[in-house]
Design a protein around this motif. Structure first.
Motif, PDB file in Angstrom:
ATOM      1  N   GLY A  85       0.819  -1.211   0.000  1.00 25.58           N
ATOM      2  CA  GLY A  85       0.000   0.000   0.000  1.00 25.58           C
ATOM      3  C   GLY A  85       0.851   1.259   0.000  1.00 25.58           C
ATOM      4  N   LEU A  86       1.992   1.206   0.694  1.00 30.19           N
ATOM      5  CA  LEU A  86       2.912   2.342   0.713  1.00 30.19           C
ATOM      6  C   LEU A  86       3.436   2.639  -0.686  1.00 30.19           C
ATOM      7  CD1 LEU A  86       4.723   4.393   2.306  1.00 30.19           C
ATOM      8  CD2 LEU A  86       6.442   2.562   2.353  1.00 30.19           C
ATOM      9  N   HIS A  87       3.848   1.594  -1.392  1.00 26.29           N
ATOM     10  CA  HIS A  87       4.369   1.789  -2.744  1.00 26.29           C
ATOM     11  C   HIS A  87       3.313   2.387  -3.670  1.00 26.29           C
ATOM     12  CE1 HIS A  87       7.459  -1.606  -1.821  1.00 26.29           C
ATOM     13  NE2 HIS A  87       7.830  -0.436  -1.338  1.00 26.29           N
ATOM     14  N   LEU A  88       2.095   1.899  -3.557  1.00 25.69           N
ATOM     15  CA  LEU A  88       1.015   2.421  -4.396  1.00 25.69           C
ATOM     16  C   LEU A  88       0.717   3.881  -4.054  1.00 25.69           C
ATOM     17  CD1 LEU A  88      -1.479  -0.611  -4.435  1.00 25.69           C
ATOM     18  CD2 LEU A  88       0.079   0.095  -6.247  1.00 25.69           C
ATOM     19  N   ALA A  89       0.729   4.210  -2.749  1.00 31.03           N
ATOM     20  CA  ALA A  89       0.450   5.586  -2.327  1.00 31.03           C
ATOM     21  C   ALA A  89       1.538   6.536  -2.817  1.00 31.03           C
ATOM     22  CB  ALA A  89       0.331   5.651  -0.812  1.00 31.03           C
ATOM     23  N   VAL A  90       2.793   6.111  -2.744  1.00 32.67           N
ATOM     24  CA  VAL A  90       3.902   6.936  -3.230  1.00 32.67           C
ATOM     25  C   VAL A  90       3.800   7.130  -4.734  1.00 32.67           C
ATOM     26  CG1 VAL A  90       6.413   7.038  -3.540  1.00 32.67           C
ATOM     27  CG2 VAL A  90       5.455   6.318  -1.338  1.00 32.67           C
ATOM     28  N   ALA A  91       3.508   6.046  -5.460  1.00 42.06           N
ATOM     29  CA  ALA A  91       3.370   6.135  -6.915  1.00 42.06           C
ATOM     30  C   ALA A  91       2.254   7.103  -7.297  1.00 42.06           C
ATOM     31  CB  ALA A  91       3.097   4.752  -7.498  1.00 42.06           C
ATOM     32  N   GLU A  92       1.140   7.029  -6.578  1.00 47.40           N
ATOM     33  CA  GLU A  92       0.016   7.920  -6.869  1.00 47.40           C
ATOM     34  C   GLU A  92       0.382   9.379  -6.610  1.00 47.40           C
ATOM     35  OE1 GLU A  92      -4.720   8.418  -5.670  1.00 47.40           O
ATOM     36  OE2 GLU A  92      -3.592   6.635  -5.084  1.00 47.40           O
ATOM     37  N   GLU A  93       1.069   9.629  -5.499  1.00 52.55           N
ATOM     38  CA  GLU A  93       1.470  10.998  -5.163  1.00 52.55           C
ATOM     39  C   GLU A  93       2.433  11.575  -6.200  1.00 52.55           C
ATOM     40  OE1 GLU A  93       1.141  13.546  -2.570  1.00 52.55           O
ATOM     41  OE2 GLU A  93      -0.780  12.532  -2.701  1.00 52.55           O
ATOM     42  N   LEU A  94       3.264  10.737  -6.773  1.00 49.84           N
ATOM     43  CA  LEU A  94       4.244  11.190  -7.762  1.00 49.84           C
ATOM     44  C   LEU A  94       3.674  11.225  -9.176  1.00 49.84           C
ATOM     45  CD1 LEU A  94       7.446   9.340  -6.463  1.00 49.84           C
ATOM     46  CD2 LEU A  94       6.894  11.769  -6.225  1.00 49.84           C
ATOM     47  N   GLY A  95       2.426  10.822  -9.297  1.00 50.92           N
ATOM     48  CA  GLY A  95       1.793  10.846 -10.614  1.00 50.92           C
ATOM     49  C   GLY A  95       2.229   9.727 -11.525  1.00 50.92           C
ATOM     50  N   ILE A  96       2.675   8.627 -10.935  1.00 49.23           N
ATOM     51  CA  ILE A  96       3.127   7.471 -11.724  1.00 49.23           C
ATOM     52  C   ILE A  96       1.932   6.589 -12.041  1.00 49.23           C
ATOM     53  CG2 ILE A  96       4.593   5.413 -11.709  1.00 49.23           C
ATOM     54  CD1 ILE A  96       6.377   6.862  -9.668  1.00 49.23           C
ATOM     55  N   GLN A 110       8.785   0.878 -11.048  1.00 45.66           N
ATOM     56  CA  GLN A 110       8.288   2.117 -11.647  1.00 45.66           C
ATOM     57  C   GLN A 110       8.711   3.340 -10.826  1.00 45.66           C
ATOM     58  OE1 GLN A 110       4.082   0.564 -11.945  1.00 45.66           O
ATOM     59  NE2 GLN A 110       4.158   1.626 -13.924  1.00 45.66           N
ATOM     60  N   ILE A 111       8.667   3.189  -9.510  1.00 43.22           N
ATOM     61  CA  ILE A 111       9.101   4.295  -8.642  1.00 43.22           C
ATOM     62  C   ILE A 111      10.588   4.567  -8.847  1.00 43.22           C
ATOM     63  CG2 ILE A 111       9.458   5.014  -6.247  1.00 43.22           C
ATOM     64  CD1 ILE A 111       6.905   3.454  -5.532  1.00 43.22           C
ATOM     65  N   ASN A 112      11.395   3.507  -8.894  1.00 41.32           N
ATOM     66  CA  ASN A 112      12.828   3.669  -9.104  1.00 41.32           C
ATOM     67  C   ASN A 112      13.125   4.339 -10.440  1.00 41.32           C
ATOM     68  OD1 ASN A 112      13.406   2.507  -6.662  1.00 41.32           O
ATOM     69  ND2 ASN A 112      13.849   0.478  -7.491  1.00 41.32           N
ATOM     70  N   ASP A 113      12.399   3.938 -11.489  1.00 46.86           N
ATOM     71  CA  ASP A 113      12.580   4.555 -12.814  1.00 46.86           C
ATOM     72  C   ASP A 113      12.254   6.044 -12.760  1.00 46.86           C
ATOM     73  OD1 ASP A 113      13.317   2.122 -13.842  1.00 46.86           O
ATOM     74  OD2 ASP A 113      11.355   1.665 -14.724  1.00 46.86           O
ATOM     75  N   TYR A 114      11.190   6.375 -12.027  1.00 50.01           N
ATOM     76  CA  TYR A 114      10.795   7.782 -11.899  1.00 50.01           C
ATOM     77  C   TYR A 114      11.889   8.574 -11.183  1.00 50.01           C
ATOM     78  CZ  TYR A 114       8.229  11.923 -10.336  1.00 50.01           C
ATOM     79  OH  TYR A 114       7.849  13.229 -10.098  1.00 50.01           O
ATOM     80  N   LEU A 115      12.434   8.008 -10.114  1.00 52.13           N
ATOM     81  CA  LEU A 115      13.462   8.697  -9.342  1.00 52.13           C
ATOM     82  C   LEU A 115      14.730   8.915 -10.163  1.00 52.13           C
ATOM     83  CD1 LEU A 115      13.073   6.868  -5.886  1.00 52.13           C
ATOM     84  CD2 LEU A 115      12.216   9.131  -6.529  1.00 52.13           C
ATOM     85  N   LEU A 116      15.101   7.935 -10.952  1.00 54.74           N
ATOM     86  CA  LEU A 116      16.273   8.073 -11.819  1.00 54.74           C
ATOM     87  C   LEU A 116      16.062   9.171 -12.855  1.00 54.74           C
ATOM     88  CD1 LEU A 116      17.197   4.311 -12.371  1.00 54.74           C
ATOM     89  CD2 LEU A 116      18.675   6.050 -11.337  1.00 54.74           C
ATOM     90  N   MET A 117      14.871   9.209 -13.434  1.00 55.07           N
ATOM     91  CA  MET A 117      14.565  10.240 -14.427  1.00 55.07           C
ATOM     92  C   MET A 117      14.563  11.625 -13.784  1.00 55.07           C
ATOM     93  SD  MET A 117      14.028  11.056 -17.518  1.00 55.07           S
ATOM     94  CE  MET A 117      13.835   9.396 -18.227  1.00 55.07           C
ATOM     95  N   ALA A 118      14.005  11.721 -12.573  1.00 54.32           N
ATOM     96  CA  ALA A 118      13.973  13.005 -11.870  1.00 54.32           C
ATOM     97  C   ALA A 118      15.393  13.499 -11.593  1.00 54.32           C
ATOM     98  CB  ALA A 118      13.194  12.864 -10.567  1.00 54.32           C
ATOM     99  N   ALA A 119      16.279  12.589 -11.202  1.00 51.87           N
ATOM    100  CA  ALA A 119      17.669  12.965 -10.923  1.00 51.87           C
ATOM    101  C   ALA A 119      18.367  13.450 -12.185  1.00 51.87           C
ATOM    102  CB  ALA A 119      18.414  11.782 -10.319  1.00 51.87           C
ATOM    103  N   LYS A 120      18.109  12.797 -13.321  1.00 57.87           N
ATOM    104  CA  LYS A 120      18.706  13.221 -14.590  1.00 57.87           C
ATOM    105  C   LYS A 120      18.255  14.627 -14.979  1.00 57.87           C
ATOM    106  CE  LYS A 120      19.335   8.602 -16.568  1.00 57.87           C
ATOM    107  NZ  LYS A 120      18.907   7.646 -17.641  1.00 57.87           N
ATOM    108  N   LEU A 121      17.032  14.980 -14.591  1.00 58.93           N
ATOM    109  CA  LEU A 121      16.493  16.310 -14.901  1.00 58.93           C
ATOM    110  C   LEU A 121      16.904  17.348 -13.851  1.00 58.93           C
ATOM    111  CD1 LEU A 121      12.876  15.270 -15.997  1.00 58.93           C
ATOM    112  CD2 LEU A 121      14.773  15.973 -17.489  1.00 58.93           C
ATOM    113  N   GLY A 122      17.655  16.913 -12.854  1.00 54.53           N
ATOM    114  CA  GLY A 122      18.110  17.841 -11.812  1.00 54.53           C
ATOM    115  C   GLY A 122      17.116  18.072 -10.699  1.00 54.53           C
ATOM    116  N   ASN A 123      16.091  17.224 -10.603  1.00 51.76           N
ATOM    117  CA  ASN A 123      15.074  17.380  -9.566  1.00 51.76           C
ATOM    118  C   ASN A 123      15.428  16.548  -8.324  1.00 51.76           C
ATOM    119  OD1 ASN A 123      13.383  19.063 -11.138  1.00 51.76           O
ATOM    120  ND2 ASN A 123      12.615  17.272 -12.234  1.00 51.76           N
ATOM    121  N   LYS A 124      14.888  16.972  -7.184  1.00 44.77           N
ATOM    122  CA  LYS A 124      15.073  16.256  -5.925  1.00 44.77           C
ATOM    123  C   LYS A 124      13.701  15.863  -5.394  1.00 44.77           C
ATOM    124  CE  LYS A 124      19.246  18.807  -4.615  1.00 44.77           C
ATOM    125  NZ  LYS A 124      19.890  19.641  -3.556  1.00 44.77           N
TER     126      LYS A 124
END
Length: 302
Positions: A85-96, A110-124
């Motif tokens: 449920g935590l993973h699903l809630a985090v994914a929903e909050e991040l718009g995944i 999917q969450i890990n992929d999102y985090l990697l992409m965010a880091a490449k774009l300079g986001n935290k």
């Protein structure tokens, strides 16, 4: 309602955490500074604790409002969830986009992929969790695993835990000692003292439209501190009720008697009785005032 009677344009002591009423008191400002410094420096876990009613949720919302780009925030107000449920809630909050019947490992990927992409774009990315003491041990361990993904220079996910003192007790469990060791910054919110209570009450009244600074006499502030023990939520409840009592009596100021009646009507303060010493101060001041009045009346009559 008492708004017009006291020259207010909105209720000053609502229990809803409204950032417009945030009072820049030392304990809350220090906590916010700790959060900003820790997040700017890329720390993985940060913890803020405090007794019930000390303003953790309001501080949480202040953080959400003040974090500038390139921070991306995800907020979980109710973390009593399973690991999945935590993973699903985090994914929903991040718009995944995710499938409700997907395997837990797929959602985590999917969450890990999102985090990697965010880091490449300079986001935290920052995950902010309120009422963290309600999290099951298994979910807390799953939370730690979410932070395992990192580059050579930074964590891909930073986590801020807001919780009651029970969170500290929970973190003492041996099964989650690895998470406890990763908490690099922490801060404990403290109740307000007399001076801070006066500043807090006057600040909220001023934001609500009141222009008078003597609505509560010093003796009333002492009574408020005695009954509430400096807890902002109780301060809000008792001051609101005291305003209602004063309004009902057609009076323009809040006295300690109004707060006493408010305390008797509130479960968390009903059992606290003002010490005789406090009441004797009031009687002494009353007698002194009467004596001075009689003295000056006699003097003017001569």
């Amino acid at each position: 309602m008492y708004l017009q009677h006291f020259g207010l344009n909105q209720l000053p002591f609502n229990l809803t955490p409204d950032t417009e009423f945030f009072c820049d008191l030392p304990t809350h400002r220090e906590a916010l500074n700790v959060l900003m410094i820790a997040l700017q420096s890329g720390e993985g876990f940060i913890k803020i604790t405090g007794p019930v009613g000390t303003g953790k949720t309001l501080l949480c919302r202040m953080l959400l409002n003040e974090l500038p780009p390139p921070f991306i925030t995800a907020y979980l107000p109710n973390p009593h969830l399973s690991a999945a449920g935590l993973h699903l809630a985090v994914a929903e909050e991040l718009g995944i986009r995710y499938s409700s019947n997907a395997w837990q490992s797929r959602t985590l990927t999917q969450i890990n992929d999102y985090l990697l992409m965010a880091a490449k774009l300079g986001n935290k990315v920052v995950l902010i969790i309120d009422e963290a003491q309600a999290m099951p041990l298994e979910t807390l361990e799953s939370l730690r695993l979410l932070t395992n993904l990192e580059t050579e220079k930074q964590k891909l996910l930073q986590i801020v835990l807001f919780g009651q003192p029970e969170l500290d007790e929970l973190l003492q469990n041996k099964s989650i000692r690895q998470l406890r060791q990763r908490i690099s910054f922490s801060y404990t919110l403290q109740p307000l003292n007399n001076r801070q209570i006066r500043e807090y009450v006057n600040h909220r009244l001023r934001i609500a439209g009141n222009t008078h600074t003597d609505l509560l006499a010093p003796l009333s502030i002492h009574a408020l501190h005695f009954y509430t023990q400096g807890i902002p939520r109780l301060i809000n409840i008792l001051t609101h009720k005291a305003l209602l009592v004063a309004y009902g009596k057609g009076q323009s100021k809040i006295g300690w008697r109004h707060l006493q009646l408010a305390a008797l009507d509130t479960d968390d303060t009903r059992g606290r009785t003002l010490p005789w010493g406090f009441r004797s101060i009031f009687l002494w001041l009353l007698l002194l005032s009467c004596s001075l009045f009689v003295y000056f009346s006699s003097y003017l009559a001569l």
